[in-house]
Structure formats: C-alpha cells, structure tokens
Design an enzyme around this catalytic site. Structure first.
Site, PDB file in Angstrom:
ATOM      1  N   LYS A 145      29.552  21.150  48.941  1.00 55.02           N
ATOM      2  CA  LYS A 145      30.343  21.768  50.015  1.00 55.02           C
ATOM      3  C   LYS A 145      29.762  23.114  50.414  1.00 55.02           C
ATOM      4  CE  LYS A 145      34.530  19.253  48.643  1.00 55.02           C
ATOM      5  NZ  LYS A 145      35.994  19.303  48.421  1.00 55.02           N
ATOM      6  N   LYS A 157      36.582  31.405  48.552  1.00 57.59           N
ATOM      7  CA  LYS A 157      36.464  30.165  47.789  1.00 57.59           C
ATOM      8  C   LYS A 157      34.991  29.790  47.716  1.00 57.59           C
ATOM      9  CE  LYS A 157      37.845  25.380  47.476  1.00 57.59           C
ATOM     10  NZ  LYS A 157      38.748  24.334  47.950  1.00 57.59           N
ATOM     11  N   LYS A 207      38.641  32.246  44.154  1.00 57.82           N
ATOM     12  CA  LYS A 207      38.533  30.990  43.413  1.00 57.82           C
ATOM     13  C   LYS A 207      37.070  30.617  43.257  1.00 57.82           C
ATOM     14  CE  LYS A 207      39.673  26.207  43.987  1.00 57.82           C
ATOM     15  NZ  LYS A 207      39.922  25.161  44.913  1.00 57.82           N
ATOM     16  N   GLU A 254      35.363  37.783  54.368  1.00 55.78           N
ATOM     17  CA  GLU A 254      36.260  36.618  54.476  1.00 55.78           C
ATOM     18  C   GLU A 254      37.721  37.071  54.372  1.00 55.78           C
ATOM     19  OE1 GLU A 254      36.007  33.541  55.163  1.00 55.78           O
ATOM     20  OE2 GLU A 254      33.999  32.822  54.743  1.00 55.78           O
TER      21      GLU A 254
END
Ligand code: PBG
Length: 346
Positions: free
Chosen positions: A237, A213, A268, A253
């Site tokens: 973020k 993400k 995403k 990840e």
C-alpha cells in the site's frame, strides 16, 4: 549555552554531577513514593478496543495469527461490549470479516445499510448505549483486491475512492456510529467526509483521522482477521500509506487533517513510531491516539507463548509508554486484558 562540563570542573570534588548530595534513587525507594512522583497514569479510559465482527457460524472464531482474539457474531459482540463497558473502556472499534463472495471490485458492500457493521452498530446502540462506537472508513475488507481504494490499471484512484468512502461514512452514521475512522489515506477525504456528514445533519459524528498511517509490515495479522490478506497477495500500500523513513511528512498530514475538520488524530503503528506520536502531540496539542497494531500484539503473544516474556506486564508497560510519549489513548487488542490487570492491581 554555558558549557556544563567545563563549569563542573569548578566543583572538582563532584566530578559526577552532584552526587552524593543528589540521589535519583531516593524517590524510587518505596511504592508510595513511586506512585506519588509518577508523571502519567494508565486507566481503562485510555483504551479503544478493536473488535472483528462476522455473521453466522460459531459465536467466537479464533484468529490464528492473533492468539486470544476472536471474530465475534453480533450476539457475542454485545456480550463482549457489555464487559468492556463494565471495565470502563470508553470506545470499541468495529472491523468486519467479509467472506470472499461478498467482495466486489467496487466495494459496494461497504455502504449497504444492512451490512455486518451496520447491523452490529444498531444492535450495540440498543444493548450497550454507554459505550462509544467507532468504525473504519476504508474499502479493504470489501474489495476484491484488498486495497483501501478503487483500482484501475494498477493504480489506486484517489478522487473516485473518496466518493465511495463518503457513502460508507454516511451509512455508518445512519446506523448510529459515533466516530468514523478514515484509515484509507486518500488525499482530501477528511474534508469531503466532514462536508457530507454535515450536509446530512450528522454534525455529531466525530472523525478520528488515521492521519499518520505508515505502509507497515506489522498489519499482517489484521489482514488475516478481516480476510483481506489473500486478496492483497504480494501487493503493498506504499502509493498511499506513508514511508517509514518520514517524520516531517507526518506533521504535514496531521496539519491537513486538522484543517479539513478532524476531531482526533491517530499515529499508526504504535511502538516503532513513538517519535512521530510525540512530535504530533507537541506540535498540535490535538486529542492524539496511537494504534498498537496487530503485529505488535502478535509479537508479544508469541514470545509469551514461548515463556520468554510476561505478556500482561509487557502490555501494561507498552501502554504506559504510549501515554508518556503523548497519547491520549491507544487502540489495542489487549484492551480487555489490560483493563482487567489494572482493576486487579487497584
Ligand atoms: C485498513 C486497516 C488496516 C488496519 C486498520 N485499518 C490494515 C491496512 O491498512 O492494511 C491495521 C490494523 C492492525 O494491523 O491492527 N485500512
């Protein structure tokens, strides 16, 4: 490796490959032939429909930055889910609209048994049992500052956040959720959530990890829809979501999330990250999903509104592109429209 250019010179009468003997257009000539050689098909079973749920007020409240998308009350959600199920859409993904008064610094609303999402899941399980229900594990809709985790002194706390995420995952499981989607990007949360679910005998609950993400600017309209945009202000973020510059890191990840017990992976946003999606699918052969995010949806809608693009045709094309790149399915706000178009085309 033979040098193909040089060996071509042997057939000097065919300097451009093997034309005219070979004509790629032959298979494209008729509709039946195109259908016959198509490598991928797109069906409503490829779609996950994200829906925003709220309590009180009008049954359907439009989200201005997502034309055609509404925040739905629970009764409206039941009708919409019924329709989605009838179209053959296998799963919906629920996101809450949380008013400012409900947000706190510890995000305790996220795991209150009777919160909007808890109520929605229970109602759906009764009314539309044939559709799968997913919901996010992340604190952003519930927290004063709009970040996905707890904050102290300007830092987002990893391990402390996981404790709250576990409570949230358990409360979703208690309500009857089928799939939890940790979208928070804290390190180690997939394994901790899996252990907590298993210890509470929720072995059946699946985890779709938001594994790769990215800290994307395409999430803007979503943050409007859940009411976290003004809370977040100008903050970003980037200390926990991924840097758009990185592709190899996405594989790490994913490897970690698989080792920690993820059942399905997600990449995403969608279209700008198809290279990542293709690499993840090729590397791990896991059930792999793409999220065509709010900003991607909004761009197409805005262009269509101006008469510059045909929204339906572009949406179907993008969804097929996800399949070609290796997705087993796509989270898309266009799920209903796309499923209806596919039905008409049949
Ligand atoms: C929250 C969450 C976000 C999205 C899904 N879950 C936004 C964010 O991380 O800020 C984005 C979805 C979209 O833009 O459609 N953790």
């Amino acid at each position: 490796m033979p040098d193909t250019k040089r060996s071509d010179t042997k057939h000097s009468r065919q300097p451009f490959g093997q034309y005219p003997r070979i004509r790629m257009r032959r298979n494209r000539a008729e509709d039946w032939s195109r259908r016959l050689v198509a490598e991928k098909v797109l069906t409503p079973a490829d779609f996950i429909w994200p829906v925003f749920v709220k309590e009180g007020g009008a049954q359907r409240e439009p989200v201005p930055s997502l034309p055609g998308v509404h925040r739905l009350t629970i009764p409206a959600l039941l009708k919409a889910a019924e329709h989605a199920a009838t179209l053959g859409i296998p799963m919906i993904s629920l996101f809450p609209y949380v008013s400012r008064e409900m947000k706190t610094d510890d995000a305790r609303e996220a795991y209150r048994a009777d919160n909007t999402i808890g109520k929605a899941i229970r109602a759906l399980k009764k009314a539309v049992p044939e559709i799968g229900i997913m919901s996010d594990v992340a604190l952003d809709p519930y927290i004063t500052h709009g970040q996905d985790g707890l904050e102290r002194g300007g830092a987002i706390l990893n391990d402390e956040t996981i404790e709250v995420l576990i409570k949230q995952a358990l409360s979703l499981a208690e309500a009857g959720v089928d799939v939890v989607g940790p979208s928070d990007m804290m390190d180690g949360r997939v394994g901790r959530i899996r252990d907590a679910l298993d210890a509470a005998r929720f072995q059946r609950v699946k985890i779709m990890a938001y594994s790769a993400k990215y800290a994307s600017n395409f999430y803007g309209p979503f943050r409007d829809a859940v009411g976290s945009k003004s809370a977040l202000g100008r903050a970003d973020k980037r200390t926990y979501q991924m840097d758009p510059a990185n592709g190899d890191e996405a594989l790490r990840e994913c490897a970690l999330d698989i080792a920690e017990g993820a059942d399905m992976l997600m990449v995403k946003p969608g279209l700008p990250y198809l290279d990542v999606l293709a690499r993840v699918k090729a590397e791990f052969k896991m059930p792999t999903f793409a999220y065509q995010v709010s900003g991607e949806y909004a761009m197409l809608k805005a262009a269509a509104k101006n008469g510059w693009l045909d929204n339906g045709k572009c949406v179907l094309e993008t969804l097929m592109c996800f399949k070609r790149a290796g997705a087993d399915g796509v989270l898309t706000y266009s799920a209903i429209e796309a499923a209806e178009l596919l039905k008409k085309a049949r």
